[in-house]
Design a protein around this motif. Sequence first.
Motif, PDB file in Angstrom:
ATOM      1  N   ALA A   1       0.841  -1.212   0.000  1.00 30.36           N
ATOM      2  CA  ALA A   1       0.000   0.000   0.000  1.00 30.36           C
ATOM      3  C   ALA A   1       0.865   1.246   0.000  1.00 30.36           C
ATOM      4  CB  ALA A   1      -0.904   0.008   1.231  1.00 30.36           C
ATOM      5  N   MET A   2       1.940   1.212   0.788  1.00 30.15           N
ATOM      6  CA  MET A   2       2.843   2.372   0.832  1.00 30.15           C
ATOM      7  C   MET A   2       3.509   2.553  -0.524  1.00 30.15           C
ATOM      8  SD  MET A   2       4.555   1.970   4.552  1.00 30.15           S
ATOM      9  CE  MET A   2       4.760   0.213   4.591  1.00 30.15           C
ATOM     10  N   GLY A   3       3.876   1.417  -1.138  1.00 33.17           N
ATOM     11  CA  GLY A   3       4.529   1.482  -2.448  1.00 33.17           C
ATOM     12  C   GLY A   3       3.602   2.058  -3.514  1.00 33.17           C
TER      13      GLY A   3
ATOM     14  N   ILE B   1      15.785   4.688   5.977  1.00 40.02           N
ATOM     15  CA  ILE B   1      15.376   4.202   7.314  1.00 40.02           C
ATOM     16  C   ILE B   1      13.856   4.022   7.348  1.00 40.02           C
ATOM     17  CG2 ILE B   1      15.425   4.735   9.786  1.00 40.02           C
ATOM     18  CD1 ILE B   1      17.707   6.845   8.982  1.00 40.02           C
ATOM     19  N   GLY B   2      13.391   2.799   7.639  1.00 42.59           N
ATOM     20  CA  GLY B   2      11.953   2.511   7.575  1.00 42.59           C
ATOM     21  C   GLY B   2      11.508   2.573   6.126  1.00 42.59           C
ATOM     22  N   CYS B   3      12.195   1.764   5.300  1.00 40.68           N
ATOM     23  CA  CYS B   3      12.076   1.887   3.825  1.00 40.68           C
ATOM     24  C   CYS B   3      10.731   1.434   3.281  1.00 40.68           C
ATOM     25  CB  CYS B   3      13.182   1.071   3.165  1.00 40.68           C
ATOM     26  SG  CYS B   3      13.029  -0.702   3.518  1.00 40.68           S
TER      27      CYS B   3
ATOM     28  N   LEU C   1      16.659  -0.218   5.336  1.00 44.00           N
ATOM     29  CA  LEU C   1      16.528  -0.698   6.723  1.00 44.00           C
ATOM     30  C   LEU C   1      15.053  -0.707   7.134  1.00 44.00           C
ATOM     31  CD1 LEU C   1      18.768   0.327   9.682  1.00 44.00           C
ATOM     32  CD2 LEU C   1      16.278   0.497   9.924  1.00 44.00           C
ATOM     33  N   ASP C   2      14.617  -1.835   7.676  1.00 39.17           N
ATOM     34  CA  ASP C   2      13.239  -1.921   8.187  1.00 39.17           C
ATOM     35  C   ASP C   2      13.147  -3.150   9.082  1.00 39.17           C
ATOM     36  OD1 ASP C   2      10.262  -1.860   8.395  1.00 39.17           O
ATOM     37  OD2 ASP C   2      10.401  -0.436   6.739  1.00 39.17           O
ATOM     38  N   LEU C   3      11.982  -3.351   9.677  1.00 39.41           N
ATOM     39  CA  LEU C   3      11.750  -4.536  10.511  1.00 39.41           C
ATOM     40  C   LEU C   3      11.805  -5.784   9.627  1.00 39.41           C
ATOM     41  CD1 LEU C   3       8.736  -3.100  12.534  1.00 39.41           C
ATOM     42  CD2 LEU C   3      11.056  -3.487  13.403  1.00 39.41           C
TER      43      LEU C   3
ATOM     44  N   SER D   1       9.913  -8.373   9.287  1.00 37.73           N
ATOM     45  CA  SER D   1       8.658  -8.793   8.633  1.00 37.73           C
ATOM     46  C   SER D   1       8.355  -7.908   7.421  1.00 37.73           C
ATOM     47  CB  SER D   1       7.492  -8.749   9.629  1.00 37.73           C
ATOM     48  OG  SER D   1       7.441  -7.477  10.234  1.00 37.73           O
ATOM     49  N   THR D   2       8.680  -6.623   7.512  1.00 42.99           N
ATOM     50  CA  THR D   2       8.470  -5.719   6.372  1.00 42.99           C
ATOM     51  C   THR D   2       9.470  -6.035   5.260  1.00 42.99           C
ATOM     52  OG1 THR D   2       7.665  -3.964   7.817  1.00 42.99           O
ATOM     53  CG2 THR D   2       8.457  -3.284   5.663  1.00 42.99           C
ATOM     54  N   LEU D   3      10.744  -6.207   5.661  1.00 43.27           N
ATOM     55  CA  LEU D   3      11.796  -6.412   4.635  1.00 43.27           C
ATOM     56  C   LEU D   3      11.571  -7.673   3.808  1.00 43.27           C
ATOM     57  CD1 LEU D   3      15.339  -5.412   5.903  1.00 43.27           C
ATOM     58  CD2 LEU D   3      13.833  -4.247   4.308  1.00 43.27           C
TER      59      LEU D   3
ATOM     60  N   ALA E   1      16.440  -4.369  10.892  1.00 47.08           N
ATOM     61  CA  ALA E   1      16.790  -3.757  12.185  1.00 47.08           C
ATOM     62  C   ALA E   1      15.590  -3.018  12.742  1.00 47.08           C
ATOM     63  CB  ALA E   1      17.950  -2.768  12.008  1.00 47.08           C
ATOM     64  N   ASP E   2      15.604  -2.857  14.061  1.00 51.05           N
ATOM     65  CA  ASP E   2      14.609  -2.031  14.742  1.00 51.05           C
ATOM     66  C   ASP E   2      15.261  -0.670  14.962  1.00 51.05           C
ATOM     67  OD1 ASP E   2      13.071  -0.705  16.639  1.00 51.05           O
ATOM     68  OD2 ASP E   2      12.437  -2.568  17.604  1.00 51.05           O
ATOM     69  N   TYR E   3      14.730   0.364  14.311  1.00 52.11           N
ATOM     70  CA  TYR E   3      15.404   1.667  14.415  1.00 52.11           C
ATOM     71  C   TYR E   3      15.299   2.280  15.800  1.00 52.11           C
ATOM     72  CZ  TYR E   3      10.750   3.669  13.013  1.00 52.11           C
ATOM     73  OH  TYR E   3       9.420   3.999  12.916  1.00 52.11           O
ATOM     74  N   LEU E   4      14.411   1.730  16.648  1.00 48.83           N
ATOM     75  CA  LEU E   4      14.278   2.272  17.994  1.00 48.83           C
ATOM     76  C   LEU E   4      15.400   1.779  18.902  1.00 48.83           C
ATOM     77  CD1 LEU E   4      10.428   1.773  18.556  1.00 48.83           C
ATOM     78  CD2 LEU E   4      11.630   3.852  17.845  1.00 48.83           C
TER      79      LEU E   4
ATOM     80  N   LEU F   1      14.471   9.650   5.994  1.00 48.29           N
ATOM     81  CA  LEU F   1      13.372   9.225   6.876  1.00 48.29           C
ATOM     82  C   LEU F   1      12.091   9.643   6.149  1.00 48.29           C
ATOM     83  CD1 LEU F   1      14.617  10.466  10.373  1.00 48.29           C
ATOM     84  CD2 LEU F   1      13.969   8.107   9.842  1.00 48.29           C
ATOM     85  N   SER F   2      11.515   8.742   5.369  1.00 42.85           N
ATOM     86  CA  SER F   2      10.330   9.116   4.602  1.00 42.85           C
ATOM     87  C   SER F   2       9.085   8.507   5.233  1.00 42.85           C
ATOM     88  CB  SER F   2      10.459   8.632   3.152  1.00 42.85           C
ATOM     89  OG  SER F   2       9.236   8.853   2.471  1.00 42.85           O
ATOM     90  N   ASN F   3       8.176   9.350   5.606  1.00 43.77           N
ATOM     91  CA  ASN F   3       6.896   8.920   6.202  1.00 43.77           C
ATOM     92  C   ASN F   3       7.099   8.026   7.423  1.00 43.77           C
ATOM     93  OD1 ASN F   3       5.245  10.276   4.274  1.00 43.77           O
ATOM     94  ND2 ASN F   3       5.833   8.706   2.794  1.00 43.77           N
TER      95      ASN F   3
HETATM   96  C1  LIG Z   1       4.594   4.689   6.954  1.00 44.48           C
HETATM   97  S1  LIG Z   1       5.810   3.549   6.526  1.00 44.48           S
HETATM   98  C2  LIG Z   1       6.901   4.464   5.444  1.00 44.48           C
HETATM   99  C3  LIG Z   1       7.555   3.604   4.396  1.00 44.48           C
HETATM  100  C4  LIG Z   1       8.417   4.334   3.353  1.00 44.48           C
HETATM  101  N1  LIG Z   1       9.553   4.979   3.940  1.00 44.48           N
HETATM  102  C5  LIG Z   1       7.588   5.317   2.549  1.00 44.48           C
HETATM  103  O1  LIG Z   1       7.793   6.527   2.638  1.00 44.48           O
HETATM  104  O2  LIG Z   1       6.693   4.865   1.816  1.00 44.48           O
HETATM  105  C6  LIG Z   1       6.750   3.352   8.010  1.00 44.48           C
HETATM  106  C7  LIG Z   1       7.773   2.230   7.930  1.00 44.48           C
HETATM  107  O3  LIG Z   1       8.494   2.176   9.160  1.00 44.48           O
HETATM  108  C8  LIG Z   1       8.707   0.812   9.484  1.00 44.48           C
HETATM  109  N2  LIG Z   1       8.917   0.706  10.931  1.00 44.48           N
HETATM  110  C9  LIG Z   1       8.008   0.926  11.919  1.00 44.48           C
HETATM  111  N3  LIG Z   1       8.582   0.735  13.124  1.00 44.48           N
HETATM  112  C10 LIG Z   1       9.883   0.391  12.864  1.00 44.48           C
HETATM  113  C11 LIG Z   1      10.995   0.087  13.719  1.00 44.48           C
HETATM  114  N4  LIG Z   1      10.862   0.097  15.050  1.00 44.48           N
HETATM  115  N5  LIG Z   1      12.186  -0.219  13.137  1.00 44.48           N
HETATM  116  C12 LIG Z   1      12.329  -0.215  11.778  1.00 44.48           C
HETATM  117  N6  LIG Z   1      11.305   0.084  10.930  1.00 44.48           N
HETATM  118  C13 LIG Z   1      10.103   0.380  11.483  1.00 44.48           C
HETATM  119  C14 LIG Z   1       7.452   0.104   9.010  1.00 44.48           C
HETATM  120  O4  LIG Z   1       7.693  -1.304   8.849  1.00 44.48           O
HETATM  121  C15 LIG Z   1       7.179   0.849   7.712  1.00 44.48           C
HETATM  122  O5  LIG Z   1       7.805   0.217   6.625  1.00 44.48           O
END
Ligand SMILES: C[S@@+](CC[C@H](N)C(=O)[O-])C[C@H]1O[C@@H](n2cnc3c(N)ncnc32)[C@H](O)[C@@H]1O
Length: 339
Positions: free
Chosen positions: A142-144, A169-171, A192-194, A196-198, A219-222, A236-238
């Motif tokens: 959906a994001m894509g 970051i959070g791709c 970089l993303d979680l 399950s997302t990657l 990776a978990d960015y937190l 850092l997009s969205n």
């Molecule tokens: C709203 S989406 C944005 C995706 C993309 N950057 C874009 O602009 O379309 C937020 C992303 O952050 C990732 N995310 C959320 N929490 C995260 C965490 N703790 N560590 C890494 N990624 C995380 C989600 O899996 C998701 O892919």
Amino acid sequence: MLTSYALDFNKLAEVVLAYRSSKPLLVALHYDLFSHIARGKDTPSLLGRGLGLDRRALTVLLDALAALGFLSKSNGAYRNSRLASRFLVDSSPDYMGSNLRYQELTWDAWSDLRFVLKTGKPRRTLLDWIQQGFFTPDYVKAMGDVAREPARDLARRLDWTGVTRALDIGCGAGTYSAAFVERAPRLSVVLLDLPSTLKVTRGLLKAHRHGRRLSFRPADYLTESLGDGEFDLALLSNVTHVEDEKTNRRLVAKAVRALKPGGRLVIHDFVVNEDRTGPRFPALLGLHLLLFTGKGAVYTVKDYAGWMRAAGLGRVVSMPIARQSLHPSTAVVGVKPRP
Ligand SMILES: C[S@@+](CC[C@H](N)C(=O)[O-])C[C@H]1O[C@@H](n2cnc3c(N)ncnc32)[C@H](O)[C@@H]1O
């Protein structure tokens, strides 16, 4: 000329009854009706038989979709409109099916508004949703679906001179990384993303013609490091809109650490004006984030610039992205000083 009563009544009716336009479309996408129609299952009998749906109910739905302009009807058979063929048929390059299926899932979160107004928190957070197996693929795709045009625009507007390594970051679906490597021939990007997302991202990008310049870092960015002095550009997009201010300040500081001196941090997001009452899309996104993430929010350019300066960045500028869209976004860019 309309009377002020008619103007006010029409505005009220349009907002109140908007759900009667969106729900039929979302449910039609749940069953991918437009794709079936494109493949010749163009009557309620043919569709109903194939999908196990009630013929009369389906007829009422298809007529409503025709009234909304997504279909036309002739001799009991339906055809897709131009818009439906472009965005709602799965063989089209502009297909938005995953995004609409995701909107249908978030409908449940919106139904909790009365509950959230009492508690201040949603029943389920975004992380709870991501952990549901059925949710992640549609969420990522959906994001894509909606990122293609802003990603191309952002890639066009950034200066790629001397930029060879970037971090996304959070791709999500990786749409921004894909647009960046299309634009910058010497660039490689770490996505970089979680985990399950990657898993979904890798599948989406496996046939990309510049796939060798894309690598993946689960990776978990937190909780994990984003790197140290490695990148010319970090994106850092969205992502900031799914986090609260305190977390974003930490995230920005971590991203700055990952940059080389002279490197740039790009925050790309939907931005509200200073009093947060507009524009309409980001203001409503604020409500969506309350209902859907519990901690996310929309921010102003001043917020972003403040976080960047506090993390040591200079020469902060902002630029509008995808201006033709009903949902334009903004990129805020700051530069890490050289020693
Ligand atoms: C709203 S989406 C944005 C995706 C993309 N950057 C874009 O602009 O379309 C937020 C992303 O952050 C990732 N995310 C959320 N929490 C995260 C965490 N703790 N560590 C890494 N990624 C995380 C989600 O899996 C998701 O892919």
